[in-house]
Every structure is written in structure tokens, then in C-alpha cells.
Write an enzyme that holds these catalytic residues in place. Structure first.
Site, PDB file in Angstrom:
ATOM      1  N   ASP A  47     -11.066  11.193  -0.569  1.00 34.28           N
ATOM      2  CA  ASP A  47     -10.023  10.207  -0.312  1.00 34.28           C
ATOM      3  C   ASP A  47      -9.325  10.065  -1.656  1.00 34.28           C
ATOM      4  O   ASP A  47      -9.874   9.450  -2.578  1.00 34.28           O
ATOM      5  CB  ASP A  47     -10.624   8.865   0.139  1.00 34.28           C
ATOM      6  CG  ASP A  47      -9.534   7.841   0.416  1.00 34.28           C
ATOM      7  OD1 ASP A  47      -8.548   7.819  -0.344  1.00 34.28           O
ATOM      8  OD2 ASP A  47      -9.668   7.069   1.373  1.00 34.28           O
ATOM      9  N   HIS A  48      -8.150  10.658  -1.801  1.00 38.86           N
ATOM     10  CA  HIS A  48      -7.590  10.774  -3.156  1.00 38.86           C
ATOM     11  C   HIS A  48      -7.311   9.415  -3.784  1.00 38.86           C
ATOM     12  O   HIS A  48      -7.191   9.299  -4.997  1.00 38.86           O
ATOM     13  CB  HIS A  48      -6.358  11.688  -3.175  1.00 38.86           C
ATOM     14  CG  HIS A  48      -5.109  11.060  -2.675  1.00 38.86           C
ATOM     15  ND1 HIS A  48      -4.835  10.882  -1.353  1.00 38.86           N
ATOM     16  CD2 HIS A  48      -4.040  10.553  -3.342  1.00 38.86           C
ATOM     17  CE1 HIS A  48      -3.655  10.305  -1.213  1.00 38.86           C
ATOM     18  NE2 HIS A  48      -3.154  10.086  -2.409  1.00 38.86           N
TER      19      HIS A  48
ATOM     20  N   LYS B  88      -9.199  14.636   3.970  1.00 38.64           N
ATOM     21  CA  LYS B  88      -8.925  13.847   5.150  1.00 38.64           C
ATOM     22  C   LYS B  88      -7.825  14.519   5.977  1.00 38.64           C
ATOM     23  O   LYS B  88      -7.084  15.317   5.413  1.00 38.64           O
ATOM     24  CB  LYS B  88      -8.546  12.419   4.781  1.00 38.64           C
ATOM     25  CG  LYS B  88      -7.179  12.291   4.074  1.00 38.64           C
ATOM     26  CD  LYS B  88      -6.765  10.867   3.928  1.00 38.64           C
ATOM     27  CE  LYS B  88      -5.763  10.486   4.981  1.00 38.64           C
ATOM     28  NZ  LYS B  88      -4.416  11.012   4.829  1.00 38.64           N
TER      29      LYS B  88
ATOM     30  N   GLU C   8       5.617   2.868   1.352  1.00 34.25           N
ATOM     31  CA  GLU C   8       6.188   4.154   0.947  1.00 34.25           C
ATOM     32  C   GLU C   8       7.667   4.198   1.306  1.00 34.25           C
ATOM     33  O   GLU C   8       8.069   3.653   2.330  1.00 34.25           O
ATOM     34  CB  GLU C   8       5.481   5.290   1.674  1.00 34.25           C
ATOM     35  CG  GLU C   8       4.009   5.381   1.347  1.00 34.25           C
ATOM     36  CD  GLU C   8       3.392   6.619   1.984  1.00 34.25           C
ATOM     37  OE1 GLU C   8       3.410   7.662   1.330  1.00 34.25           O
ATOM     38  OE2 GLU C   8       2.939   6.523   3.125  1.00 34.25           O
TER      39      GLU C   8
ATOM     40  N   HIS D  87      -7.457   5.022   3.086  1.00 32.06           N
ATOM     41  CA  HIS D  87      -7.007   4.414   1.825  1.00 32.06           C
ATOM     42  C   HIS D  87      -7.071   2.878   1.850  1.00 32.06           C
ATOM     43  O   HIS D  87      -7.571   2.249   0.926  1.00 32.06           O
ATOM     44  CB  HIS D  87      -5.575   4.831   1.491  1.00 32.06           C
ATOM     45  CG  HIS D  87      -5.352   6.315   1.489  1.00 32.06           C
ATOM     46  ND1 HIS D  87      -6.327   7.219   1.162  1.00 32.06           N
ATOM     47  CD2 HIS D  87      -4.248   7.049   1.775  1.00 32.06           C
ATOM     48  CE1 HIS D  87      -5.835   8.451   1.248  1.00 32.06           C
ATOM     49  NE2 HIS D  87      -4.573   8.375   1.624  1.00 32.06           N
TER      50      HIS D  87
END
Ligand code: BG6
Length: 499
Positions: A186-187, A157, A225, A249
Site C-alpha cells: 500500500d504505497h 493493490k 485529487e 489508503h
């Protein structure tokens, strides 16, 4: 390009990963440590080659030493087994070329032939602006197909920056590769806890009957985050949270939470169900998009006892930038299961803690039987799926406090990954790289899924763009986020969980 010595290489049907942009951070921090972990458990096909392709004048040895340092620094389980790492790096080679130069692809082709490699995984670990050029050149140099082996391509991405660019990138990819060969990364989907959403929902009998509008009041999906924009402002200032994590995500977490059980557990069936969720989400555009979203930018504040800079003062951020670093959205999945249940999504940088979680808040009891003493009615049943850190699942419920009266307080029932399974869960890239190598696309996003996610995101982006704000609402770094985001929920008589 330095010579590849193939004298000792067996003539075989080996597998190679070709990493475009191997000199960048991703290869060192994520890809190589993930390959090493897989090598440690003999999960990689043999013989396995790593070919790095990039512009810098590196030698094979330089590549090996940079990748080695990457594993030493970022390897998940220390100490690193040097024998395993060495045997992986022995078969790492470097091709020096720009992405435009067709001669570089010919060298790559020749190198792969010399090594006897039949099966190739191309990994685009480059700025997205390079994707089209690389794909076109792979096609031209006939690296895209091989009658006796497979070819797959991994695209990181951001997959486009809006619906139109995503579609045109898809077109370019499809002019060279079939959809079945394309792995859009998409990790988040590789995270153990994200996969566990499916295990939890469809591997247990007791939750599914409650998993609907009758018993669920609302759902909160949070990705908070502590990091700021770091060194990525060049990309981030043009993307903002909406493109960086909401389109991918956050919407992925929503689809896994809301999807129906697939008929079978394979890539097609799972992705069909996920697409249905995205199609069912009511599109929000114009005023509706402004009413159902909230965005803000961080200003300086204190995080972990340290003073941190405002977003606008970060290196490479435009001084009058109106890029959002926080967003919240209220979405509805309009199907029989979910009609009327709000899904509140939020994500932000420079928030007080790093936490990603899905909180399912159940409806209240119909009757306050224990009157004022039932403190649990103030804290309703919530099931929290903690994606990271402290991976696990917690159910908040009311219990009687020991003693003479019916005094009820909220308590927690906890499942912790670390307690149940010992080790910290594997890194997302370990699983995802292995899946690309074995050809399992379940945890990768399909083109229709990406398009649907852009369709939704686009309405929001366009509404924001036409709003033409001089200044965004702000929040101080290290705080719970912008006040406006609280009002946003309070309008519905609901409250965010504390980050
Ligand atoms: C990336 C975003 O996709 O995900 C980053 O581009 C973000 O901005 C990162 O920091 C978060 O990933 P994780 O795995 O640390 O939650």
C-alpha cells in the site's frame, strides 16, 4: 528469450528483482526511479539484478532503454547520474513470455541460476487477474524456494475486489509462499509523512495524553485529487473510490492515527496494533451503511481554468455508469480511547486541489471567557497532519491580536518538511522497495489486516449495491465536492475543512 551473457558475471549470492509486467507504467514511473535513487546512495545489495518478465517481444537493450527513459523522466532528483544508472541497467535482463507459459518460468529460473542469484524479490506489477497464474507457475517451476537464499513476493493493490476474492487470493498465495514472504504493497505506508504519524505520536510526550475521546471532538481524513480517471477506466469503473482508495489508503491512515503504541517497533507489533483498530471499527451494513456514507460522481466542470469532461464521458467508462468517484464515510472506533469520536473519511477525484491530510479537531473550551471577541472559538484547535503536498504539521490555535482589547484570532504554528529538512521527502517506493529487499514488513499490510479492511468495506459495498440507484448524486469537477457530503457532516453539527 534473448541470450543472457553471463561471462562477466561474478559467481555470487546476488539479489534480483523480477518484475512481472515490466512493460507497464509502474516499472517505468515508479519502480525503476526508486531503484535508481537507492543505487545512488549505495543502498542496494550487490550484485543487484533486474529481470523483467512480460509478453512483448523486447530485447535486453529495449528493456534497458525503456527503463532508462523512465528514470530520466520520472527520477525525483535531477539531473540523473548516468554512471550510476548505467551500472544498474547493465544488469537488467528481459524474459519474453506470457504469464501462463511454464516455459517462460523455466527460462527465468535458468537465467537466475546462470547469474548466480540466490535471493529473489518477485514483483507483481500486472493486472490483478494475473496474480494467481503467476503465483501458481512460480510454485510449479520451484522458483518459490531456495535452501540457501530468500524468496519474497510483492503484491500490488487491489488485493481482491471483496472479502471473498481477497481470501481466495490469500489462499493461492499461501499455497506457494509463507505469510512472512508476502509483501502487500500500500504505497501510502511508504510516504514519509505517513510514517511520521507514528514518529509524531510515539516520539513525543506531549500529544499522546490528548490523543483520545476526552480531548478530541472528531477526526477528518481527506484524500482529494484533481486528476480524473485518466486512462484507467477499465479498472476504475469496476472499482470506484471505495475499492480504489477507501479499503486501503484511507483505512490505513485511520489505523495509524488511532492505534495504540506498539510494545516494540517491529512488523509484528505494529501490525498487531493496526489490526486491533480495524477490529474495533463498528461494521456498518444495510441502512446504517447508507446513513453513514455518501457517494457521488463528477460531472464536467472547470479545473485550473480548463474545462474537464464528466466521468461518464471519459474513455472506457460505461455511459450509464453508477460508479462513485467521491465518497465520504463516518466511522467509529469502538474502544476505550475512541468510543463516541467520529472519524470522517472522504476521497474524490476532480476536486479543486490535490491534498491528503488528517485533521484532528480538539474539543471546545468549556467557557467562552473572552465573549464575542474570541474569534478563535469559531475556529477551534485543529492539528493538521499534511501528508501531501507541502508536507508538514500545523496546529491552529487562538492568539491575542496586539492592542487594547482581548481580541483573539486563529493563528497557525507550522512545521514544514521542506523548511526543516531541505529536500522534498523521498518517494514511497524508494523506502518500500528497500524494505522488501532487507526483509522488513512493517510498512506492508498483513493478511488479517487486509481481511478486516475488506470486512468493513464489504458492508458498504453491499448496501450500495442493494440500493440500486439509477443516478448517483453528482458534483461539478473543480468544486469542493457534492453538497450532500456537506449535509452529511452538518447533521452532526460539524463542517468539512476546505479542500
Ligand atoms: C492509487 C489509486 O492507489 O493511489 C489512484 O489507485 C490514486 O486512483 C493514487 O490516484 C493516489 O496516490 P498518490 O500517491 O498520488 O496520492
Amino acid at each position: 528469450m534473448p541470450e543472457i551473457d553471463v561471462n562477466n558475471e561474478p559467481c555470487s549470492e546476488g539479489v534480483a528483482i523480477v518484475i512481472f509486467g515490466v512493460t507497464g507504467d509502474l516499472a517505468r514511473r515508479k519502480l525503476m526511479p526508486a531503484l535508481y535513487e537507492n543505487a545512488k546512495f549505495n543502498r542496494l545489495p550487490q550484485p543487484f539484478y533486474i529481470l523483467g518478465f512480460a509478453r512483448r517481444p523486447w530485447s535486453h537493450d529495449k528493456l534497458r532503454s525503456v527503463l532508462r527513459e523512465g528514470v530520466m523522466e520520472y527520477g525525483r532528483v535531477q539531473p540523473i547520474d548516468e554512471d550510476i544508472l548505467n551500472s544498474l541497467l547493465e544488469r537488467a535482463y528481459y524474459v519474453e513470455s506470457t504469464f501462463q507459459d511454464t516455459a517462460g518460468y523455466e527460462q527465468l529460473n535458468q537465467a537466475l541460476k546462470d547469474l548466480g542469484v540466490q535471493n529473489i524479490l518477485f514483483y507483481l506489477s500486472t493486472p490483478p487477474g494475473m496474480y494467481s497464474t503467476i503465483v501458481e507457475n512460480l510454485g510449479k517451476s520451484e522458483l518459490d524456494s531456495c535452501p540457501s537464499g530468500w524468496r519474497r513476493i510483492v503484491v500490488e493493490k487491489p488485493f481482491g475486489r471483496d472479502l471473498e476474492s481477497a481470501k481466495s487470493l490469500d489462499k493461492e498465495l499461501h499455497s506457494v509462499f509463507d505469510e512472512a514472504q508476502i509483501y502487500r504493497m500500500d504505497h501510502y505506508l511508504g510516504k514519509e509523512t505517513v510514517q511520521n504519524i507514528l514518529a509524531f505520536r510515539f516520539g513525543n510526550g506531549i500529544f499522546e495524553p490528548l490523543w483520545n475521546r476526552k480531548y478530541i471532538d472528531h477526526i477528518q481524513i481527506t484524500m482529494a485529487e484533481t486528476d480524473g480517471v485518466g486512462t484507467r477506466a477499465g479498472y476504475y469503473d469496476k472499482a470506484g473510490v471505495v475499492r480504489d482508495v477507501f479499503q486501503n489508503h484511507l483505512l490505513q491512515l485511520l489505523t495509524l492515527t488511532a492505534m495504540e503504541a506498539p510494545a516494540v517497533f517491529n512488523a509484528k507489533a505494529v501490525r498487531d496494533e493496526k489490526v486491533k483498530v480495524l477490529v474495533s471499527i463498528s461494521e456498518i451494513t444495510g441502512d446504517a451503511a447508507l446513513r453513514n456514507t455518501f457517494r457521488a460522481q463528477y460531472v464536467s466542470g472547470t479545473l485550473d481554468g480548463k474545462r474537464v469532461a464528466s466521468y461518464r464521458d471519459e474513455p472506457d467508462v460505461a455511459p450509464a455508469s453508477t460508479t462513485e468517484t467521491y465518497m465520504a464515510a463516518r466511522l467509529f472506533v469502538n474502544n476505550w480511547r475512541w468510543a463516541g469520536v467520529p472519524f470522517y473519511l472522504r476521497s474524490g477525484k476532480r476536486l479543486p486541489n490535490r491534498v491528503t491530510e488528517i485533521a484532528i479537531q480538539f474539543t471546545q473550551i468549556p467557557l467562552a471567557l473572552f465573549g464575542q471577541q474570541n474569534l478563535a472559538s469559531e475556529a477551534p484547535n485543529v492539528l493538521v497532519i499534511r501528508i501531501q503536498p507541502n508536507e508538514g504539521i500545523t496546529l491552529f490555535l487562538g492568539a491575542k491580536v496586539p492592542g487594547g482589547s482581548m481580541h483573539i484570532e486563529p493563528v497557525e504554528m507550522r512545521f514544514s518538511y521542506a523548511e526543516a529538512f531541505g529536500d522534498a521527502p523521498p518517494e514511497a517506493y524508494e523506502r518500500l522497495l528497500l524494505d522488501c529487499l532487507t526483509g522488513d514488513a512493517t510498512l506492508f499490510t498483513r493478511s488479517d489486516e487486509v481481511e478486516e479492511a475488506w470486512r468493513l468495506t464489504q458492508g458498504i459495498i453491499e448496501a450500495w449495491e442493494t440500493q440500486k440507484l439509477q443516478n448517483l448524486p453528482v458534483y461539478e469537477a473543480g468544486t469542493q465536492g457534492p453538497h450532500g457530503a456537506d449535509d452529511f457532516l452538518q447533521r452532526d453539527n460539524r463542517y468539512w475543512r476546505k479542500i
